[in-house]
Design a protein around this motif. Structure first.
Motif, PDB file in Angstrom:
ATOM      1  N   ALA A   1       0.842  -1.197   0.000  1.00  0.00           N
ATOM      2  CA  ALA A   1       0.000   0.000   0.000  1.00  0.00           C
ATOM      3  C   ALA A   1       0.872   1.240   0.000  1.00  0.00           C
ATOM      4  O   ALA A   1       1.936   1.270   0.634  1.00  0.00           O
ATOM      5  CB  ALA A   1      -0.918   0.011   1.223  1.00  0.00           C
ATOM      6  N   ALA A   2       0.427   2.251  -0.739  1.00  0.00           N
ATOM      7  CA  ALA A   2       1.136   3.529  -0.738  1.00  0.00           C
ATOM      8  C   ALA A   2       0.812   4.261   0.554  1.00  0.00           C
ATOM      9  O   ALA A   2      -0.349   4.393   0.932  1.00  0.00           O
ATOM     10  CB  ALA A   2       0.702   4.366  -1.935  1.00  0.00           C
ATOM     11  N   ARG A   3       1.851   4.726   1.250  1.00  0.00           N
ATOM     12  CA  ARG A   3       1.623   5.483   2.478  1.00  0.00           C
ATOM     13  C   ARG A   3       2.181   6.897   2.387  1.00  0.00           C
ATOM     14  O   ARG A   3       2.130   7.645   3.340  1.00  0.00           O
ATOM     15  CB  ARG A   3       2.252   4.757   3.665  1.00  0.00           C
TER      16      ARG A   3
ATOM     17  N   GLU B   1      -6.980   1.313  -7.444  1.00  0.00           N
ATOM     18  CA  GLU B   1      -6.476   2.609  -7.868  1.00  0.00           C
ATOM     19  C   GLU B   1      -6.887   3.695  -6.883  1.00  0.00           C
ATOM     20  O   GLU B   1      -7.776   3.492  -6.054  1.00  0.00           O
ATOM     21  CB  GLU B   1      -6.998   2.933  -9.270  1.00  0.00           C
ATOM     22  N   GLU B   2      -6.229   4.848  -6.983  1.00  0.00           N
ATOM     23  CA  GLU B   2      -6.498   5.939  -6.051  1.00  0.00           C
ATOM     24  C   GLU B   2      -7.960   6.367  -6.057  1.00  0.00           C
ATOM     25  O   GLU B   2      -8.497   6.767  -5.033  1.00  0.00           O
ATOM     26  CB  GLU B   2      -5.592   7.127  -6.386  1.00  0.00           C
TER      27      GLU B   2
ATOM     28  N   ARG C   1      -1.277   5.604 -10.101  1.00  0.00           N
ATOM     29  CA  ARG C   1      -2.710   5.536  -9.816  1.00  0.00           C
ATOM     30  C   ARG C   1      -3.070   4.396  -8.886  1.00  0.00           C
ATOM     31  O   ARG C   1      -4.185   4.316  -8.406  1.00  0.00           O
ATOM     32  CB  ARG C   1      -3.485   5.383 -11.129  1.00  0.00           C
TER      33      ARG C   1
ATOM     34  N   ALA D   1      -3.168   2.578  -5.541  1.00  0.00           N
ATOM     35  CA  ALA D   1      -3.007   2.894  -4.123  1.00  0.00           C
ATOM     36  C   ALA D   1      -2.583   1.676  -3.316  1.00  0.00           C
ATOM     37  O   ALA D   1      -1.872   1.798  -2.319  1.00  0.00           O
ATOM     38  CB  ALA D   1      -4.309   3.449  -3.568  1.00  0.00           C
ATOM     39  N   SER D   2      -3.013   0.486  -3.717  1.00  0.00           N
ATOM     40  CA  SER D   2      -2.643  -0.730  -2.993  1.00  0.00           C
ATOM     41  C   SER D   2      -2.873  -1.935  -3.887  1.00  0.00           C
ATOM     42  O   SER D   2      -3.561  -1.857  -4.917  1.00  0.00           O
ATOM     43  CB  SER D   2      -3.471  -0.878  -1.712  1.00  0.00           C
TER      44      SER D   2
END
Length: 267
Positions: A27-29, A51-52, A76, A78-79
């Motif tokens: 996941a993007a943090r 995606e985001e 794009r 997110a996880s």
């Protein structure tokens, strides 16, 4: 990975081990870097991406034989949840041999088995723990991977023998074939069908992946010897072939030019 990404590895339930070798979530943090690397990989993976904007999809990512360097990669996304399939499971689960997936990203729903299409519908909206629970309910009820249990046992024993890990350098292909009482040609056929790569190519990628996890912790020559290379120059040549740059350049950030991301292009 950079610290902009949070990774978590989940335990594979015993019931899923005939089918799955690993499960991880990413996941993007924080803001993602301008570019990053997809390293070579021997596994075929089921990937659920978010995606985001909240859009989700489920794809199959085949083995990667070379590193790729991407600009604006996955900005794009997110996880994602990544499920690594075990050797010999691609055809019974997805309806296609692993060799047909090498270097490809395919929508899970586009694969020919009813199981793949049902999975695409079922798991796309699930979180990591829910994906694991659903697979634990579904997969044990399917026929054993590869149908022929003896072929599967030989393939997995060969994969273990040709894999690199701490304290274990990969064996020679001819020695593995002799130990398992099969010809080298039979072993190649098993790997092509069940892994997607030749035994030598599998061992080569796995060995470079081990170098990626160990360097630059110690002496390069010692790492080369422990990883089963003839010498440091052999390690450097293999690393350059698969990663595009020699080890010292890679670990000091002197990387090939990144290009626009096509990592999840449907082909």
């Amino acid at each position: 990975m950079t610290n902009a990404l949070a990774e978590r590895t989940a335990t594979v339930p015993t019931a899923l081990r005939p089918w799955i070798t690993g499960i991880e979530s990413v996941a993007a943090r924080d803001a993602l870097p301008a570019s990053f690397t997809h390293v070579p990989d021997t596994a075929t993976k089921l990937v659920v991406r978010v995606e985001e904007g909240g859009r989700r999809d489920a794809v199959v990512v085949g083995p990667r034989t070379r590193a790729s360097y991407y600009a604006d990669a996955d900005r794009r996304v997110a996880s994602c949840v990544q499920v690594s399939l075990g050797p010999g499971t691609a055809r019974p689960l997805l309806g296609t041999p692993a060799a047909d997936l090498v270097g490809r990203v395919v929508p899970l729903s586009a694969l020919p088995t009813a199981t793949a299409r049902q999975l695409a519908s079922d798991i796309v909206d699930l979180e990591t723990e829910e994906v694991i629970a659903h697979l634990a309910e579904l997969l044990p009820g399917l026929p054993a991977p590869a149908g022929d249990r003896s072929r599967t046992r030989v393939l997995r024993a060969a994969v273990a023998a040709l894999s690199t890990r701490s304290g274990h350098a990969p064996a020679q292909v001819q020695d593995v074939a002799r130990e398992l009482a099969v010809s080298e040609r039979q072993l190649r056929n098993l790997f092509t069908e069940g892994v997607g790569l030749s035994p030598k190519h599998y061992a080569r990628i796995d060995r470079v992946r081990h170098v990626l996890t160990q360097a630059p912790r110690g002496d390069w020559a010692e790492l080369a010897a422990a990883t089963g290379y003839y010498d440091q120059s052999h390690m450097t040549a293999d690393f350059r072939t698969l990663m595009g740059v020699p080890p010292r350049s890679y670990f000091t950030g002197r990387l090939p030019s990144a290009r626009p991301c096509q990592a999840f292009r449907q082909v």
